[in-house]
Enzyme design. Structure first.
Site, PDB file in Angstrom:
ATOM      1  N   LYS A  53       5.590  45.410 -20.017  1.00 50.26           N
ATOM      2  CA  LYS A  53       4.660  46.504 -20.357  1.00 50.26           C
ATOM      3  C   LYS A  53       3.907  46.179 -21.650  1.00 50.26           C
ATOM      4  O   LYS A  53       2.702  46.420 -21.747  1.00 50.26           O
ATOM      5  CB  LYS A  53       5.441  47.814 -20.516  1.00 50.26           C
ATOM      6  CG  LYS A  53       5.958  48.383 -19.203  1.00 50.26           C
ATOM      7  CD  LYS A  53       6.985  49.476 -19.448  1.00 50.26           C
ATOM      8  CE  LYS A  53       7.707  49.859 -18.159  1.00 50.26           C
ATOM      9  NZ  LYS A  53       8.861  50.730 -18.395  1.00 50.26           N
ATOM     10  N   GLN A  97      12.693  54.900 -21.586  1.00 51.43           N
ATOM     11  CA  GLN A  97      13.148  53.861 -20.668  1.00 51.43           C
ATOM     12  C   GLN A  97      14.521  54.222 -20.092  1.00 51.43           C
ATOM     13  O   GLN A  97      15.437  54.555 -20.843  1.00 51.43           O
ATOM     14  CB  GLN A  97      13.210  52.523 -21.425  1.00 51.43           C
ATOM     15  CG  GLN A  97      13.532  51.328 -20.577  1.00 51.43           C
ATOM     16  CD  GLN A  97      12.430  50.959 -19.582  1.00 51.43           C
ATOM     17  OE1 GLN A  97      11.245  50.973 -19.912  1.00 51.43           O
ATOM     18  NE2 GLN A  97      12.820  50.665 -18.353  1.00 51.43           N
ATOM     19  N   ASP A 122       4.997  58.815 -17.659  1.00 49.51           N
ATOM     20  CA  ASP A 122       5.842  58.543 -16.490  1.00 49.51           C
ATOM     21  C   ASP A 122       5.723  59.660 -15.447  1.00 49.51           C
ATOM     22  O   ASP A 122       6.234  59.529 -14.337  1.00 49.51           O
ATOM     23  CB  ASP A 122       7.317  58.441 -16.932  1.00 49.51           C
ATOM     24  CG  ASP A 122       7.847  57.021 -16.817  1.00 49.51           C
ATOM     25  OD1 ASP A 122       7.160  56.193 -16.195  1.00 49.51           O
ATOM     26  OD2 ASP A 122       8.940  56.756 -17.353  1.00 49.51           O
TER      27      ASP A 122
END
Ligand SMILES: NC(=O)c1ccc[n+]([C@@H]2O[C@H](COP(=O)([O-])OP(=O)(O)OC[C@H]3O[C@@H](n4cnc5c(N)ncnc54)[C@H](OP(=O)(O)O)[C@@H]3O)[C@@H](O)[C@H]2O)c1
Length: 290
Positions: A53, A97, A122
């Site tokens: 990322k 995460q 997200d």
């Protein structure tokens, strides 16, 4: 008709477009887009994902920071860290995460609901999940958005197609239901309690598999001409692979994603896209305040 749905190539095209969009907004606003990732503990796979990322962020012009916490952090400290990022106007996207260490896993929904919905790249905050229920996909999760983008790029008409998803997670299966229904597909969702799963997979015009088990789908489980989207990620002898036995199904299927090189790169592109949306929205709300 192309048979291989090349997610990697589409992701590169999207990243190039995103780079130009970020640049234009930066010239206009003089505000640098910034994505913060919170990592708890030392999970090696998470570290790999964060590195990927970070690399793509740099490619498209997003500044990325990684906030690392020790595995023994408690819930209050983690919530305080999220809230600090919410208050920081220089941060446009926040990503927690997963997986989290075992003692924090039962509270994952609490942590996600602490992220500002405007910075929830997200797409997992309850407000953004609720909007998706109403077919508003602005902040939908990245992997489902990537799957739809790939199908649309290859002109797959979803209307009336019997689409079977093997996965019911918040990140993949559940959001996909709404994205597919919005496009008039007929959707069936399978999981570990589904009885006679093969009966359904053999009926699927489009089969989306995200279980994380190598060779879960072979040619005896699909309909001739089916479109296969392989989302799962596993490692066999150190090599990444998906859920579909690619060589076995290739002749029989109509279209197929490679794995790796299919949905993975698109998931990252749509993280960049969601960060662009969050960045745009925050610039707009700053302008409205002036
Ligand atoms: N390529 C990408 O960008 C990307 C992005 C996200 C995820 N993934 C991969 O996709 C996979 C799923 O991710 P996730 O986060 O959604 O994981 P997850 O929460 O563990 O979900 C796995 C799903 O598969 C179902 N499942 C497992 N074994 C099954 C079986 N034998 N028969 C039927 N259903 C079965 C589970 O059913 P139950 O609900 O009944 O347990 C669950 O719904 C993983 O391999 C992950 O690495 C890839």
């Amino acid at each position: 008709m192309e048979k291989i749905l090349d997610g990697k190539a589409l992701a590169q095209k999207l990243n190039n477009e995103l780079k130009s969009e970020f640049n234009q907004l930066y010239i206009f606003s003089k505000i640098k887009p910034k994505l913060a990732t919170i990592l708890v503990g030392e999970d090696p796979a998470s570290q790999v994902y964060i590195n990927i990322k970070t690399k793509v962020c740099a490619e498209v012009g997003i500044e990325s920071i990684s906030i690392k916490h020790p595995a023994n952090i408690d819930s209050e400290e983690l919530i305080a860290s999220i809230q600090e990022l919410n208050r920081d106007d220089s941060i446009h996207g926040i990503l927690l995460q997963i997986p989290l260490p075992n003692h924090l896993k039962p509270h994952i929904s609490t942590f996600i609901s602490q992220i500002s919905p405007k910075k929830d790249v997200d797409g997992l905050h309850p407000i953004n999940k609720g909007k998706l229920f109403d077919y508003n996909e602005e902040y939908a999760p990245c992997t489902p958005k990537g799957i739809i983008a790939l199908l649309e790029h290859y002109n797959v008409n979803l209307k009336g197609k019997f689409t079977v998803i093997i996965n019911r997670s918040n990140l993949v299966g559940k959001p996909l239901i709404f994205l597919l229904l919005k496009r008039n597909a007929t959707v069936a969702v399978c999981h570990t309690s589904t009885i006679n799963i093969e009966k359904l997979t053999k009926m699927a015009d489009i089969l989306i598999v995200a279980v994380g088990k190598p060779n879960f789908i072979s040619k005896d489980k699909i309909k001739k001409g089916a479109i296969l989207i392989d989302v799962g990620v596993s490692r066999v002898n150190g090599k990444l692979c998906g859920d579909v036995n690619f060589n076995d199904v290739f002749e029989k299927c109509g279209m197929i994603t490679p794995n790796p090189g299919g949905i993975g790169p698109l998931t990252v592109s749509f993280l960049m896209k969601n960060t662009l949306i969050a960045y745009q929205n925050q610039i707009k709300s700053n302008l409205a305040k002036e």
